[in-house]
Write an enzyme that holds these catalytic residues in place. Structure first.
Site, PDB file in Angstrom:
ATOM      1  N   HIS A  68      78.022  -0.014  25.028  1.00  0.00           N
ATOM      2  CA  HIS A  68      79.033   0.488  24.084  1.00  0.00           C
ATOM      3  C   HIS A  68      79.934  -0.663  23.621  1.00  0.00           C
ATOM      4  O   HIS A  68      80.258  -0.777  22.433  1.00  0.00           O
ATOM      5  CB  HIS A  68      79.939   1.526  24.760  1.00  0.00           C
ATOM      6  CG  HIS A  68      79.259   2.781  25.191  1.00  0.00           C
ATOM      7  ND1 HIS A  68      79.154   3.154  26.506  1.00  0.00           N
ATOM      8  CD2 HIS A  68      78.663   3.768  24.472  1.00  0.00           C
ATOM      9  CE1 HIS A  68      78.532   4.318  26.584  1.00  0.00           C
ATOM     10  NE2 HIS A  68      78.220   4.711  25.372  1.00  0.00           N
TER      11      HIS A  68
ATOM     12  N   GLN B 197      75.340  19.142  20.592  1.00  0.00           N
ATOM     13  CA  GLN B 197      74.100  18.353  20.664  1.00  0.00           C
ATOM     14  C   GLN B 197      73.409  18.472  22.023  1.00  0.00           C
ATOM     15  O   GLN B 197      72.391  17.838  22.262  1.00  0.00           O
ATOM     16  CB  GLN B 197      74.349  16.884  20.302  1.00  0.00           C
ATOM     17  CG  GLN B 197      75.125  16.094  21.328  1.00  0.00           C
ATOM     18  CD  GLN B 197      75.499  14.724  20.800  1.00  0.00           C
ATOM     19  OE1 GLN B 197      76.303  14.605  19.884  1.00  0.00           O
ATOM     20  NE2 GLN B 197      74.901  13.683  21.354  1.00  0.00           N
TER      21      GLN B 197
ATOM     22  N   LEU C 287      81.980   4.603  29.294  1.00  0.00           N
ATOM     23  CA  LEU C 287      81.587   3.393  28.566  1.00  0.00           C
ATOM     24  C   LEU C 287      81.021   2.313  29.483  1.00  0.00           C
ATOM     25  O   LEU C 287      81.419   2.178  30.639  1.00  0.00           O
ATOM     26  CB  LEU C 287      82.799   2.822  27.808  1.00  0.00           C
ATOM     27  CG  LEU C 287      83.456   3.751  26.787  1.00  0.00           C
ATOM     28  CD1 LEU C 287      84.599   3.035  26.074  1.00  0.00           C
ATOM     29  CD2 LEU C 287      82.448   4.284  25.768  1.00  0.00           C
TER      30      LEU C 287
ATOM     31  N   MET D 180      71.153   0.118  29.854  1.00  0.00           N
ATOM     32  CA  MET D 180      72.469   0.661  30.227  1.00  0.00           C
ATOM     33  C   MET D 180      72.631   2.034  29.594  1.00  0.00           C
ATOM     34  O   MET D 180      72.241   2.246  28.443  1.00  0.00           O
ATOM     35  CB  MET D 180      73.571  -0.266  29.728  1.00  0.00           C
ATOM     36  CG  MET D 180      73.611  -1.554  30.499  1.00  0.00           C
ATOM     37  SD  MET D 180      74.937  -2.601  29.900  1.00  0.00           S
ATOM     38  CE  MET D 180      74.623  -4.046  30.901  1.00  0.00           C
TER      39      MET D 180
HETATM   40  P1  AMP Z   1      76.608   7.530  23.763  1.00  0.00           P
HETATM   41  O1  AMP Z   1      77.972   7.401  24.352  1.00  0.00           O
HETATM   42  O2  AMP Z   1      75.515   7.578  24.786  1.00  0.00           O
HETATM   43  O3  AMP Z   1      76.519   8.626  22.736  1.00  0.00           O
HETATM   44  O4  AMP Z   1      76.352   6.179  22.967  1.00  0.00           O
HETATM   45  C1  AMP Z   1      77.228   5.738  21.971  1.00  0.00           C
HETATM   46  C2  AMP Z   1      76.556   4.633  21.205  1.00  0.00           C
HETATM   47  O5  AMP Z   1      76.269   3.543  22.085  1.00  0.00           O
HETATM   48  C3  AMP Z   1      75.220   5.065  20.589  1.00  0.00           C
HETATM   49  O6  AMP Z   1      75.098   4.516  19.293  1.00  0.00           O
HETATM   50  C4  AMP Z   1      74.211   4.495  21.556  1.00  0.00           C
HETATM   51  O7  AMP Z   1      72.961   4.237  20.957  1.00  0.00           O
HETATM   52  C5  AMP Z   1      74.905   3.196  21.965  1.00  0.00           C
HETATM   53  N1  AMP Z   1      74.366   2.724  23.242  1.00  0.00           N
HETATM   54  C6  AMP Z   1      74.158   3.454  24.353  1.00  0.00           C
HETATM   55  N2  AMP Z   1      73.593   2.689  25.307  1.00  0.00           N
HETATM   56  C7  AMP Z   1      73.422   1.459  24.789  1.00  0.00           C
HETATM   57  C8  AMP Z   1      72.886   0.223  25.278  1.00  0.00           C
HETATM   58  N3  AMP Z   1      72.374   0.131  26.502  1.00  0.00           N
HETATM   59  N4  AMP Z   1      72.881  -0.852  24.466  1.00  0.00           N
HETATM   60  C9  AMP Z   1      73.390  -0.758  23.200  1.00  0.00           C
HETATM   61  N5  AMP Z   1      73.906   0.368  22.681  1.00  0.00           N
HETATM   62  C10 AMP Z   1      73.935   1.466  23.452  1.00  0.00           C
END
Ligand code: AMP
Length: 274
Positions: free
Chosen positions: A33, A57, A29, A181
């Site tokens: 997140h 996925q 995280l 990020m």
């Molecule tokens: P992930 O752990 O990469 O699957 O991301 C979980 C959620 O966090 C997803 O909805 C991503 O789009 C969101 N997320 C990832 N990186 C960012 C970021 N830099 N800014 C905002 N949301 C993010």
């Protein structure tokens, strides 16, 4: 904060809640997140964050294996955010009948970009998100625009299968260098982090030209990337609603530039409004 790996404990903890917000993640995280958690905390009585690196996925087994993990730090950050429940299921808990994957009809949203370059990726995403929706039954679920194609696909399948759930899209949080990020940034060294910040810098530079000719825009971006150490997988300007590639700007239509690059073996994606 309840930390649970079982559906039984999760369901018990959810029993009395009326306004549940859900933030699905794959862990490792960062502030991006946490911005989703914060919004869910503001909007709901109870916030559930899931941490699950979903094997179905990933179309590249090495990418799956090397996906960054920092569960202790994740729990520390979620505690600090006052998140109510963190759900950390095993693969067996999410897929009790084995790793099967259905094929979904995403109405063409998946034929470009991530869907094209990572075949089956969105089927895996849809499957796991719908399983979590069934289990958690949130009123609202939060997703980042960082994965804009994913956000649009989740909006579509939620309308189709879980119309009572509201999907909230949240803006991309960036490092001060402009780099979006991402958990995958943890795999980059100092020099690579500087390189990766050129994704943002190149796009900002070209955006300043205010071009209506998107073919020219992508050509200029490709040319700039050829001067870096990054290997551009795709750059595409698409309509936000349909995600279909656009050649020229039309009035009253919203567009985004979508980019995927490889920096050594790390694959990074980003997108920007135009
Ligand atoms: P992930 O752990 O990469 O699957 O991301 C979980 C959620 O966090 C997803 O909805 C991503 O789009 C969101 N997320 C990832 N990186 C960012 C970021 N830099 N800014 C905002 N949301 C993010």
């Amino acid at each position: 904060m309840l930390i649970t790996t079982t559906t039984k404990e999760l369901k018990k903890a959810l029993k009395t809640s009326t306004k549940i917000g859900f933030v699905p993640t794959m862990g490792a995280l960062h502030q991006g997140h946490l911005s989703l958690i914060e919004k869910s905390k503001d909007d709901n009585d109870l916030t559930v964050c899931s941490i699950f690196v979903n094997p179905t996925q990933f179309n590249n087994p090495i990418d799956f294996e090397k996906y960054p993990k920092s569960i202790e730090n994740d729990i520390y950050l979620l505690e600090k955010m006052d998140c109510d429940i963190v759900f950390i299921p095993t693969i067996k808990t999410v897929y009790p009948k084995g790793l099967t994957k259905k094929e979904y009809d995403f109405k063409g949203l998946d034929v470009v970009m991530e869907g094209k370059f990572r075949p089956g990726h969105f089927d895996g995403v849809a499957e796991v998100v719908l399983r979590f929706f069934d289990l958690i039954k949130p009123q609202k679920a939060y997703f980042g625009e960082k994965d804009f194609q994913q956000l649009q696909i989740i909006r579509l399948i939620t309308r189709q299968f879980k119309p009572s759930i509201q999907i909230i899209g949240m803006p991309t949080l960036r490092e001060s260098s402009g780099l979006a990020m991402s958990s995958r940034n943890k795999r980059l060294n100092e020099e690579e982090l500087i390189q990766a910040s050129f994704i943002y810098k190149i796009v900002q530079n070209i955006k300043q030209k205010n071009l209506d000719d998107f073919q020219k825009m992508t050509f200029l971006i490709e040319n700039e990337f050829s001067k870096t150490k990054m290997e551009l997988e795709y750059v595409s300007v698409c309509e936000e609603a349909t995600l279909q590639e656009a050649k020229y700007r039309k009035l009253n239509e919203k567009y985004r530039i979508f980019i995927a690059v490889f920096l050594n073996s790390v694959r990074l994606i980003d997108n920007f409004e135009v």
